[in-house]
Write an enzyme that holds these catalytic residues in place. Structure first.
Site, PDB file in Angstrom:
ATOM      1  N   CYS A  54       0.848  -1.191   0.000  1.00 11.50           N
ATOM      2  CA  CYS A  54       0.000   0.000   0.000  1.00 11.50           C
ATOM      3  C   CYS A  54       0.887   1.246   0.000  1.00 11.50           C
ATOM      4  O   CYS A  54       1.882   1.317   0.727  1.00 11.50           O
ATOM      5  CB  CYS A  54      -0.907   0.005   1.225  1.00 11.50           C
ATOM      6  SG  CYS A  54      -2.010   1.444   1.292  1.00 11.50           S
ATOM      7  N   CYS A  58       0.277   5.175   6.800  1.00 14.21           N
ATOM      8  CA  CYS A  58      -0.362   5.011   8.112  1.00 14.21           C
ATOM      9  C   CYS A  58       0.639   4.345   9.052  1.00 14.21           C
ATOM     10  O   CYS A  58       1.094   3.226   8.799  1.00 14.21           O
ATOM     11  CB  CYS A  58      -1.619   4.165   7.978  1.00 14.21           C
ATOM     12  SG  CYS A  58      -2.797   4.776   6.743  1.00 14.21           S
ATOM     13  N   CYS A  61       0.439   0.558  10.345  1.00 10.46           N
ATOM     14  CA  CYS A  61       0.009  -0.502   9.431  1.00 10.46           C
ATOM     15  C   CYS A  61       1.167  -1.322   8.879  1.00 10.46           C
ATOM     16  O   CYS A  61       2.133  -0.781   8.315  1.00 10.46           O
ATOM     17  CB  CYS A  61      -0.788   0.106   8.275  1.00 10.46           C
ATOM     18  SG  CYS A  61      -1.526  -1.146   7.201  1.00 10.46           S
ATOM     19  N   CYS A  98     -16.482  -9.668   5.474  1.00 12.20           N
ATOM     20  CA  CYS A  98     -15.805  -8.410   5.167  1.00 12.20           C
ATOM     21  C   CYS A  98     -14.539  -8.685   4.357  1.00 12.20           C
ATOM     22  O   CYS A  98     -13.783  -9.599   4.693  1.00 12.20           O
ATOM     23  CB  CYS A  98     -15.444  -7.682   6.454  1.00 12.20           C
ATOM     24  SG  CYS A  98     -16.854  -7.425   7.560  1.00 12.20           S
ATOM     25  N   CYS A 129     -19.318  -6.698   3.179  1.00 13.15           N
ATOM     26  CA  CYS A 129     -18.636  -5.462   3.571  1.00 13.15           C
ATOM     27  C   CYS A 129     -17.313  -5.408   2.824  1.00 13.15           C
ATOM     28  O   CYS A 129     -16.650  -6.439   2.646  1.00 13.15           O
ATOM     29  CB  CYS A 129     -18.407  -5.424   5.078  1.00 13.15           C
ATOM     30  SG  CYS A 129     -17.580  -3.908   5.664  1.00 13.15           S
ATOM     31  N   CYS A 189     -19.553   1.544   7.920  1.00 13.42           N
ATOM     32  CA  CYS A 189     -18.809   0.935   9.025  1.00 13.42           C
ATOM     33  C   CYS A 189     -17.574   1.814   9.233  1.00 13.42           C
ATOM     34  O   CYS A 189     -16.710   1.897   8.352  1.00 13.42           O
ATOM     35  CB  CYS A 189     -18.403  -0.493   8.671  1.00 13.42           C
ATOM     36  SG  CYS A 189     -17.341  -1.299   9.894  1.00 13.42           S
ATOM     37  N   ARG A 261     -18.253  -2.687  17.629  1.00  9.73           N
ATOM     38  CA  ARG A 261     -17.528  -3.939  17.407  1.00  9.73           C
ATOM     39  C   ARG A 261     -16.170  -3.948  18.097  1.00  9.73           C
ATOM     40  O   ARG A 261     -15.367  -3.021  17.936  1.00  9.73           O
ATOM     41  CB  ARG A 261     -17.329  -4.178  15.913  1.00  9.73           C
ATOM     42  CG  ARG A 261     -16.554  -5.463  15.595  1.00  9.73           C
ATOM     43  CD  ARG A 261     -16.367  -5.685  14.115  1.00  9.73           C
ATOM     44  NE  ARG A 261     -17.663  -5.808  13.477  1.00  9.73           N
ATOM     45  CZ  ARG A 261     -17.984  -5.203  12.338  1.00  9.73           C
ATOM     46  NH1 ARG A 261     -17.113  -4.421  11.743  1.00  9.73           N
ATOM     47  NH2 ARG A 261     -19.181  -5.366  11.819  1.00  9.73           N
TER      48      ARG A 261
END
Length: 342
Positions: A54, A58, A61, A98, A129, A189, A261
């Site tokens: 990616c 972040c 991550c 998901c 999702c 979400c 969640r």
């Protein structure tokens, strides 16, 4: 939508965080019981459909190409493999499947396979999702047309602290994606991560951002940071159990009709902490021994915990007549029928 009426300020949210713990838990459980069956928990399973490489930075991550975390990148999975994983998830009790891809945003060449995954998973009777990074309005409409039920796009933290976590995109980019998703008719979400080095005020600000949306997210995942070697946050200290519990309780009070969640970091939580979180209003978990690239509590352990707590996995943990999303759909159907017979 009129069933969400609260206007929250950071000061009001902070006042909740500062309440004596037992008073906070009592208030949270009272709110929870007004809308949900406290003995029922919704269960989702999460699959990484495209792993690593990616371009974003972040700092928490493992999938960022900017950090050496030892993660082996994988291309977008074949549709058949995704469907088989969804079948296995359904057999173990998941009601929502998901799918997450490590992208800044999906490319046009990827959308046909993405839509086939959505259609294939829905054909199994599961809710769908996706989390694919940033979307534009056209992409959100494409996903809606394919039948996507939920789109996950976490805000992560407060707007004030965000630049300390991510620099390759802005907070507004995330808010824009959520607007496109909502406008396309897909349920939202969105939640955050606790343990990024943020203050309690940042946690309050994050929840204010979520609660003050025109319609708050239907699902609010609260993650406890798993520090990953090779990332800038690898030395972050684990959030105190009671501080995490307070965040769950405040989220429940501020978003009374959202599913809250327990997400990443649950495998580090004791049975007692999880039980307190369920009492404070958490009513959704991820099932399975892996969340994208990080470990999760295994299914056998979860089933044993549910048995100890007399909890049942369910698609719809709302009390009868208290699901605002079903009520809205029923109202729309009644209006349609009335229009036909008029």
């Amino acid at each position: 939508m009129e069933y969400y009426t609260n206007e929250w300020s950071i000061e009001k949210a902070l006042a909740l965080f500062e309440k004596p713990l037992f008073e906070l838990l009592f208030e949270a459980q009272t709110v929870h019981r007004q809308n949900f069956d406290p003995t029922k928990v919704q269960v989702s399973t999460l699959l990484s459909i495209k792993t690593g490489n990616c371009s974003e930075d972040c700092k928490y991550c493992a999938q960022s190409v900017r950090y050496d975390t030892g993660l082996e990148p994988e291309k977008l999975l074949e549709v058949e493999k995704v469907i088989n994983e969804a079948k296995a998830a359904k057999e173990t009790g998941a009601s929502r499947f998901c799918m997450g891809a490590a992208w800044r945003n999906p490319k046009a060449r990827d959308m046909p396979m993405i839509k086939m995954m959505i259609e294939g998973v829905k054909s199994l009777g599961l809710e769908t999702c996706m989390t694919l990074g940033h979307l534009n309005a056209e992409q959100a409409e494409e996903l809606a047309d394919a039948g996507l039920d939920y789109y996950n796009h976490n805000l992560d933290t407060s707007p004030e602290y965000y630049a300390s976590v991510v620099t390759t995109h802005s907070y507004q980019h995330r808010l824009d994606t959520l607007d496109y998703v909502r406008d396309a008719g897909i349920k939202v979400c969105s939640g955050g991560i606790i343990g990024l080095g943020e203050s309690v005020r940042d946690r309050a600000s994050l929840l204010v951002q979520l609660a003050n949306m025109g319609t708050p997210p239907e699902s609010v995942p609260i993650n406890r940071l798993i520090p990953i070697a090779g990332t800038p946050f690898e030395e972050n200290q684990r959030v105190d159990d009671f501080d995490f519990l307070r965040t769950i309780a405040v989220a429940r009070i501020m978003m009374p009709k959202s599913m809250v969640r327990l997400s990443a970091g649950r495998e580090t939580m004791s049975e007692e902490l999880q039980a307190l979180c369920f009492m404070a209003g958490a009513n959704s978990i991820f099932y399975g021994d892996k969340l994208l690239t990080t470990p999760n509590a295994d299914q056998i352990t979860d089933k044993e915990l549910f048995e100890k707590l007399d909890i049942t996995a369910t698609h719809d943990p709302y009390k009868p007549g208290h699901n605002p999303h079903t009520a809205k759909n029923d109202l729309e159907e009644s209006v349609k029928k009335a229009a036909v017979t008029a």
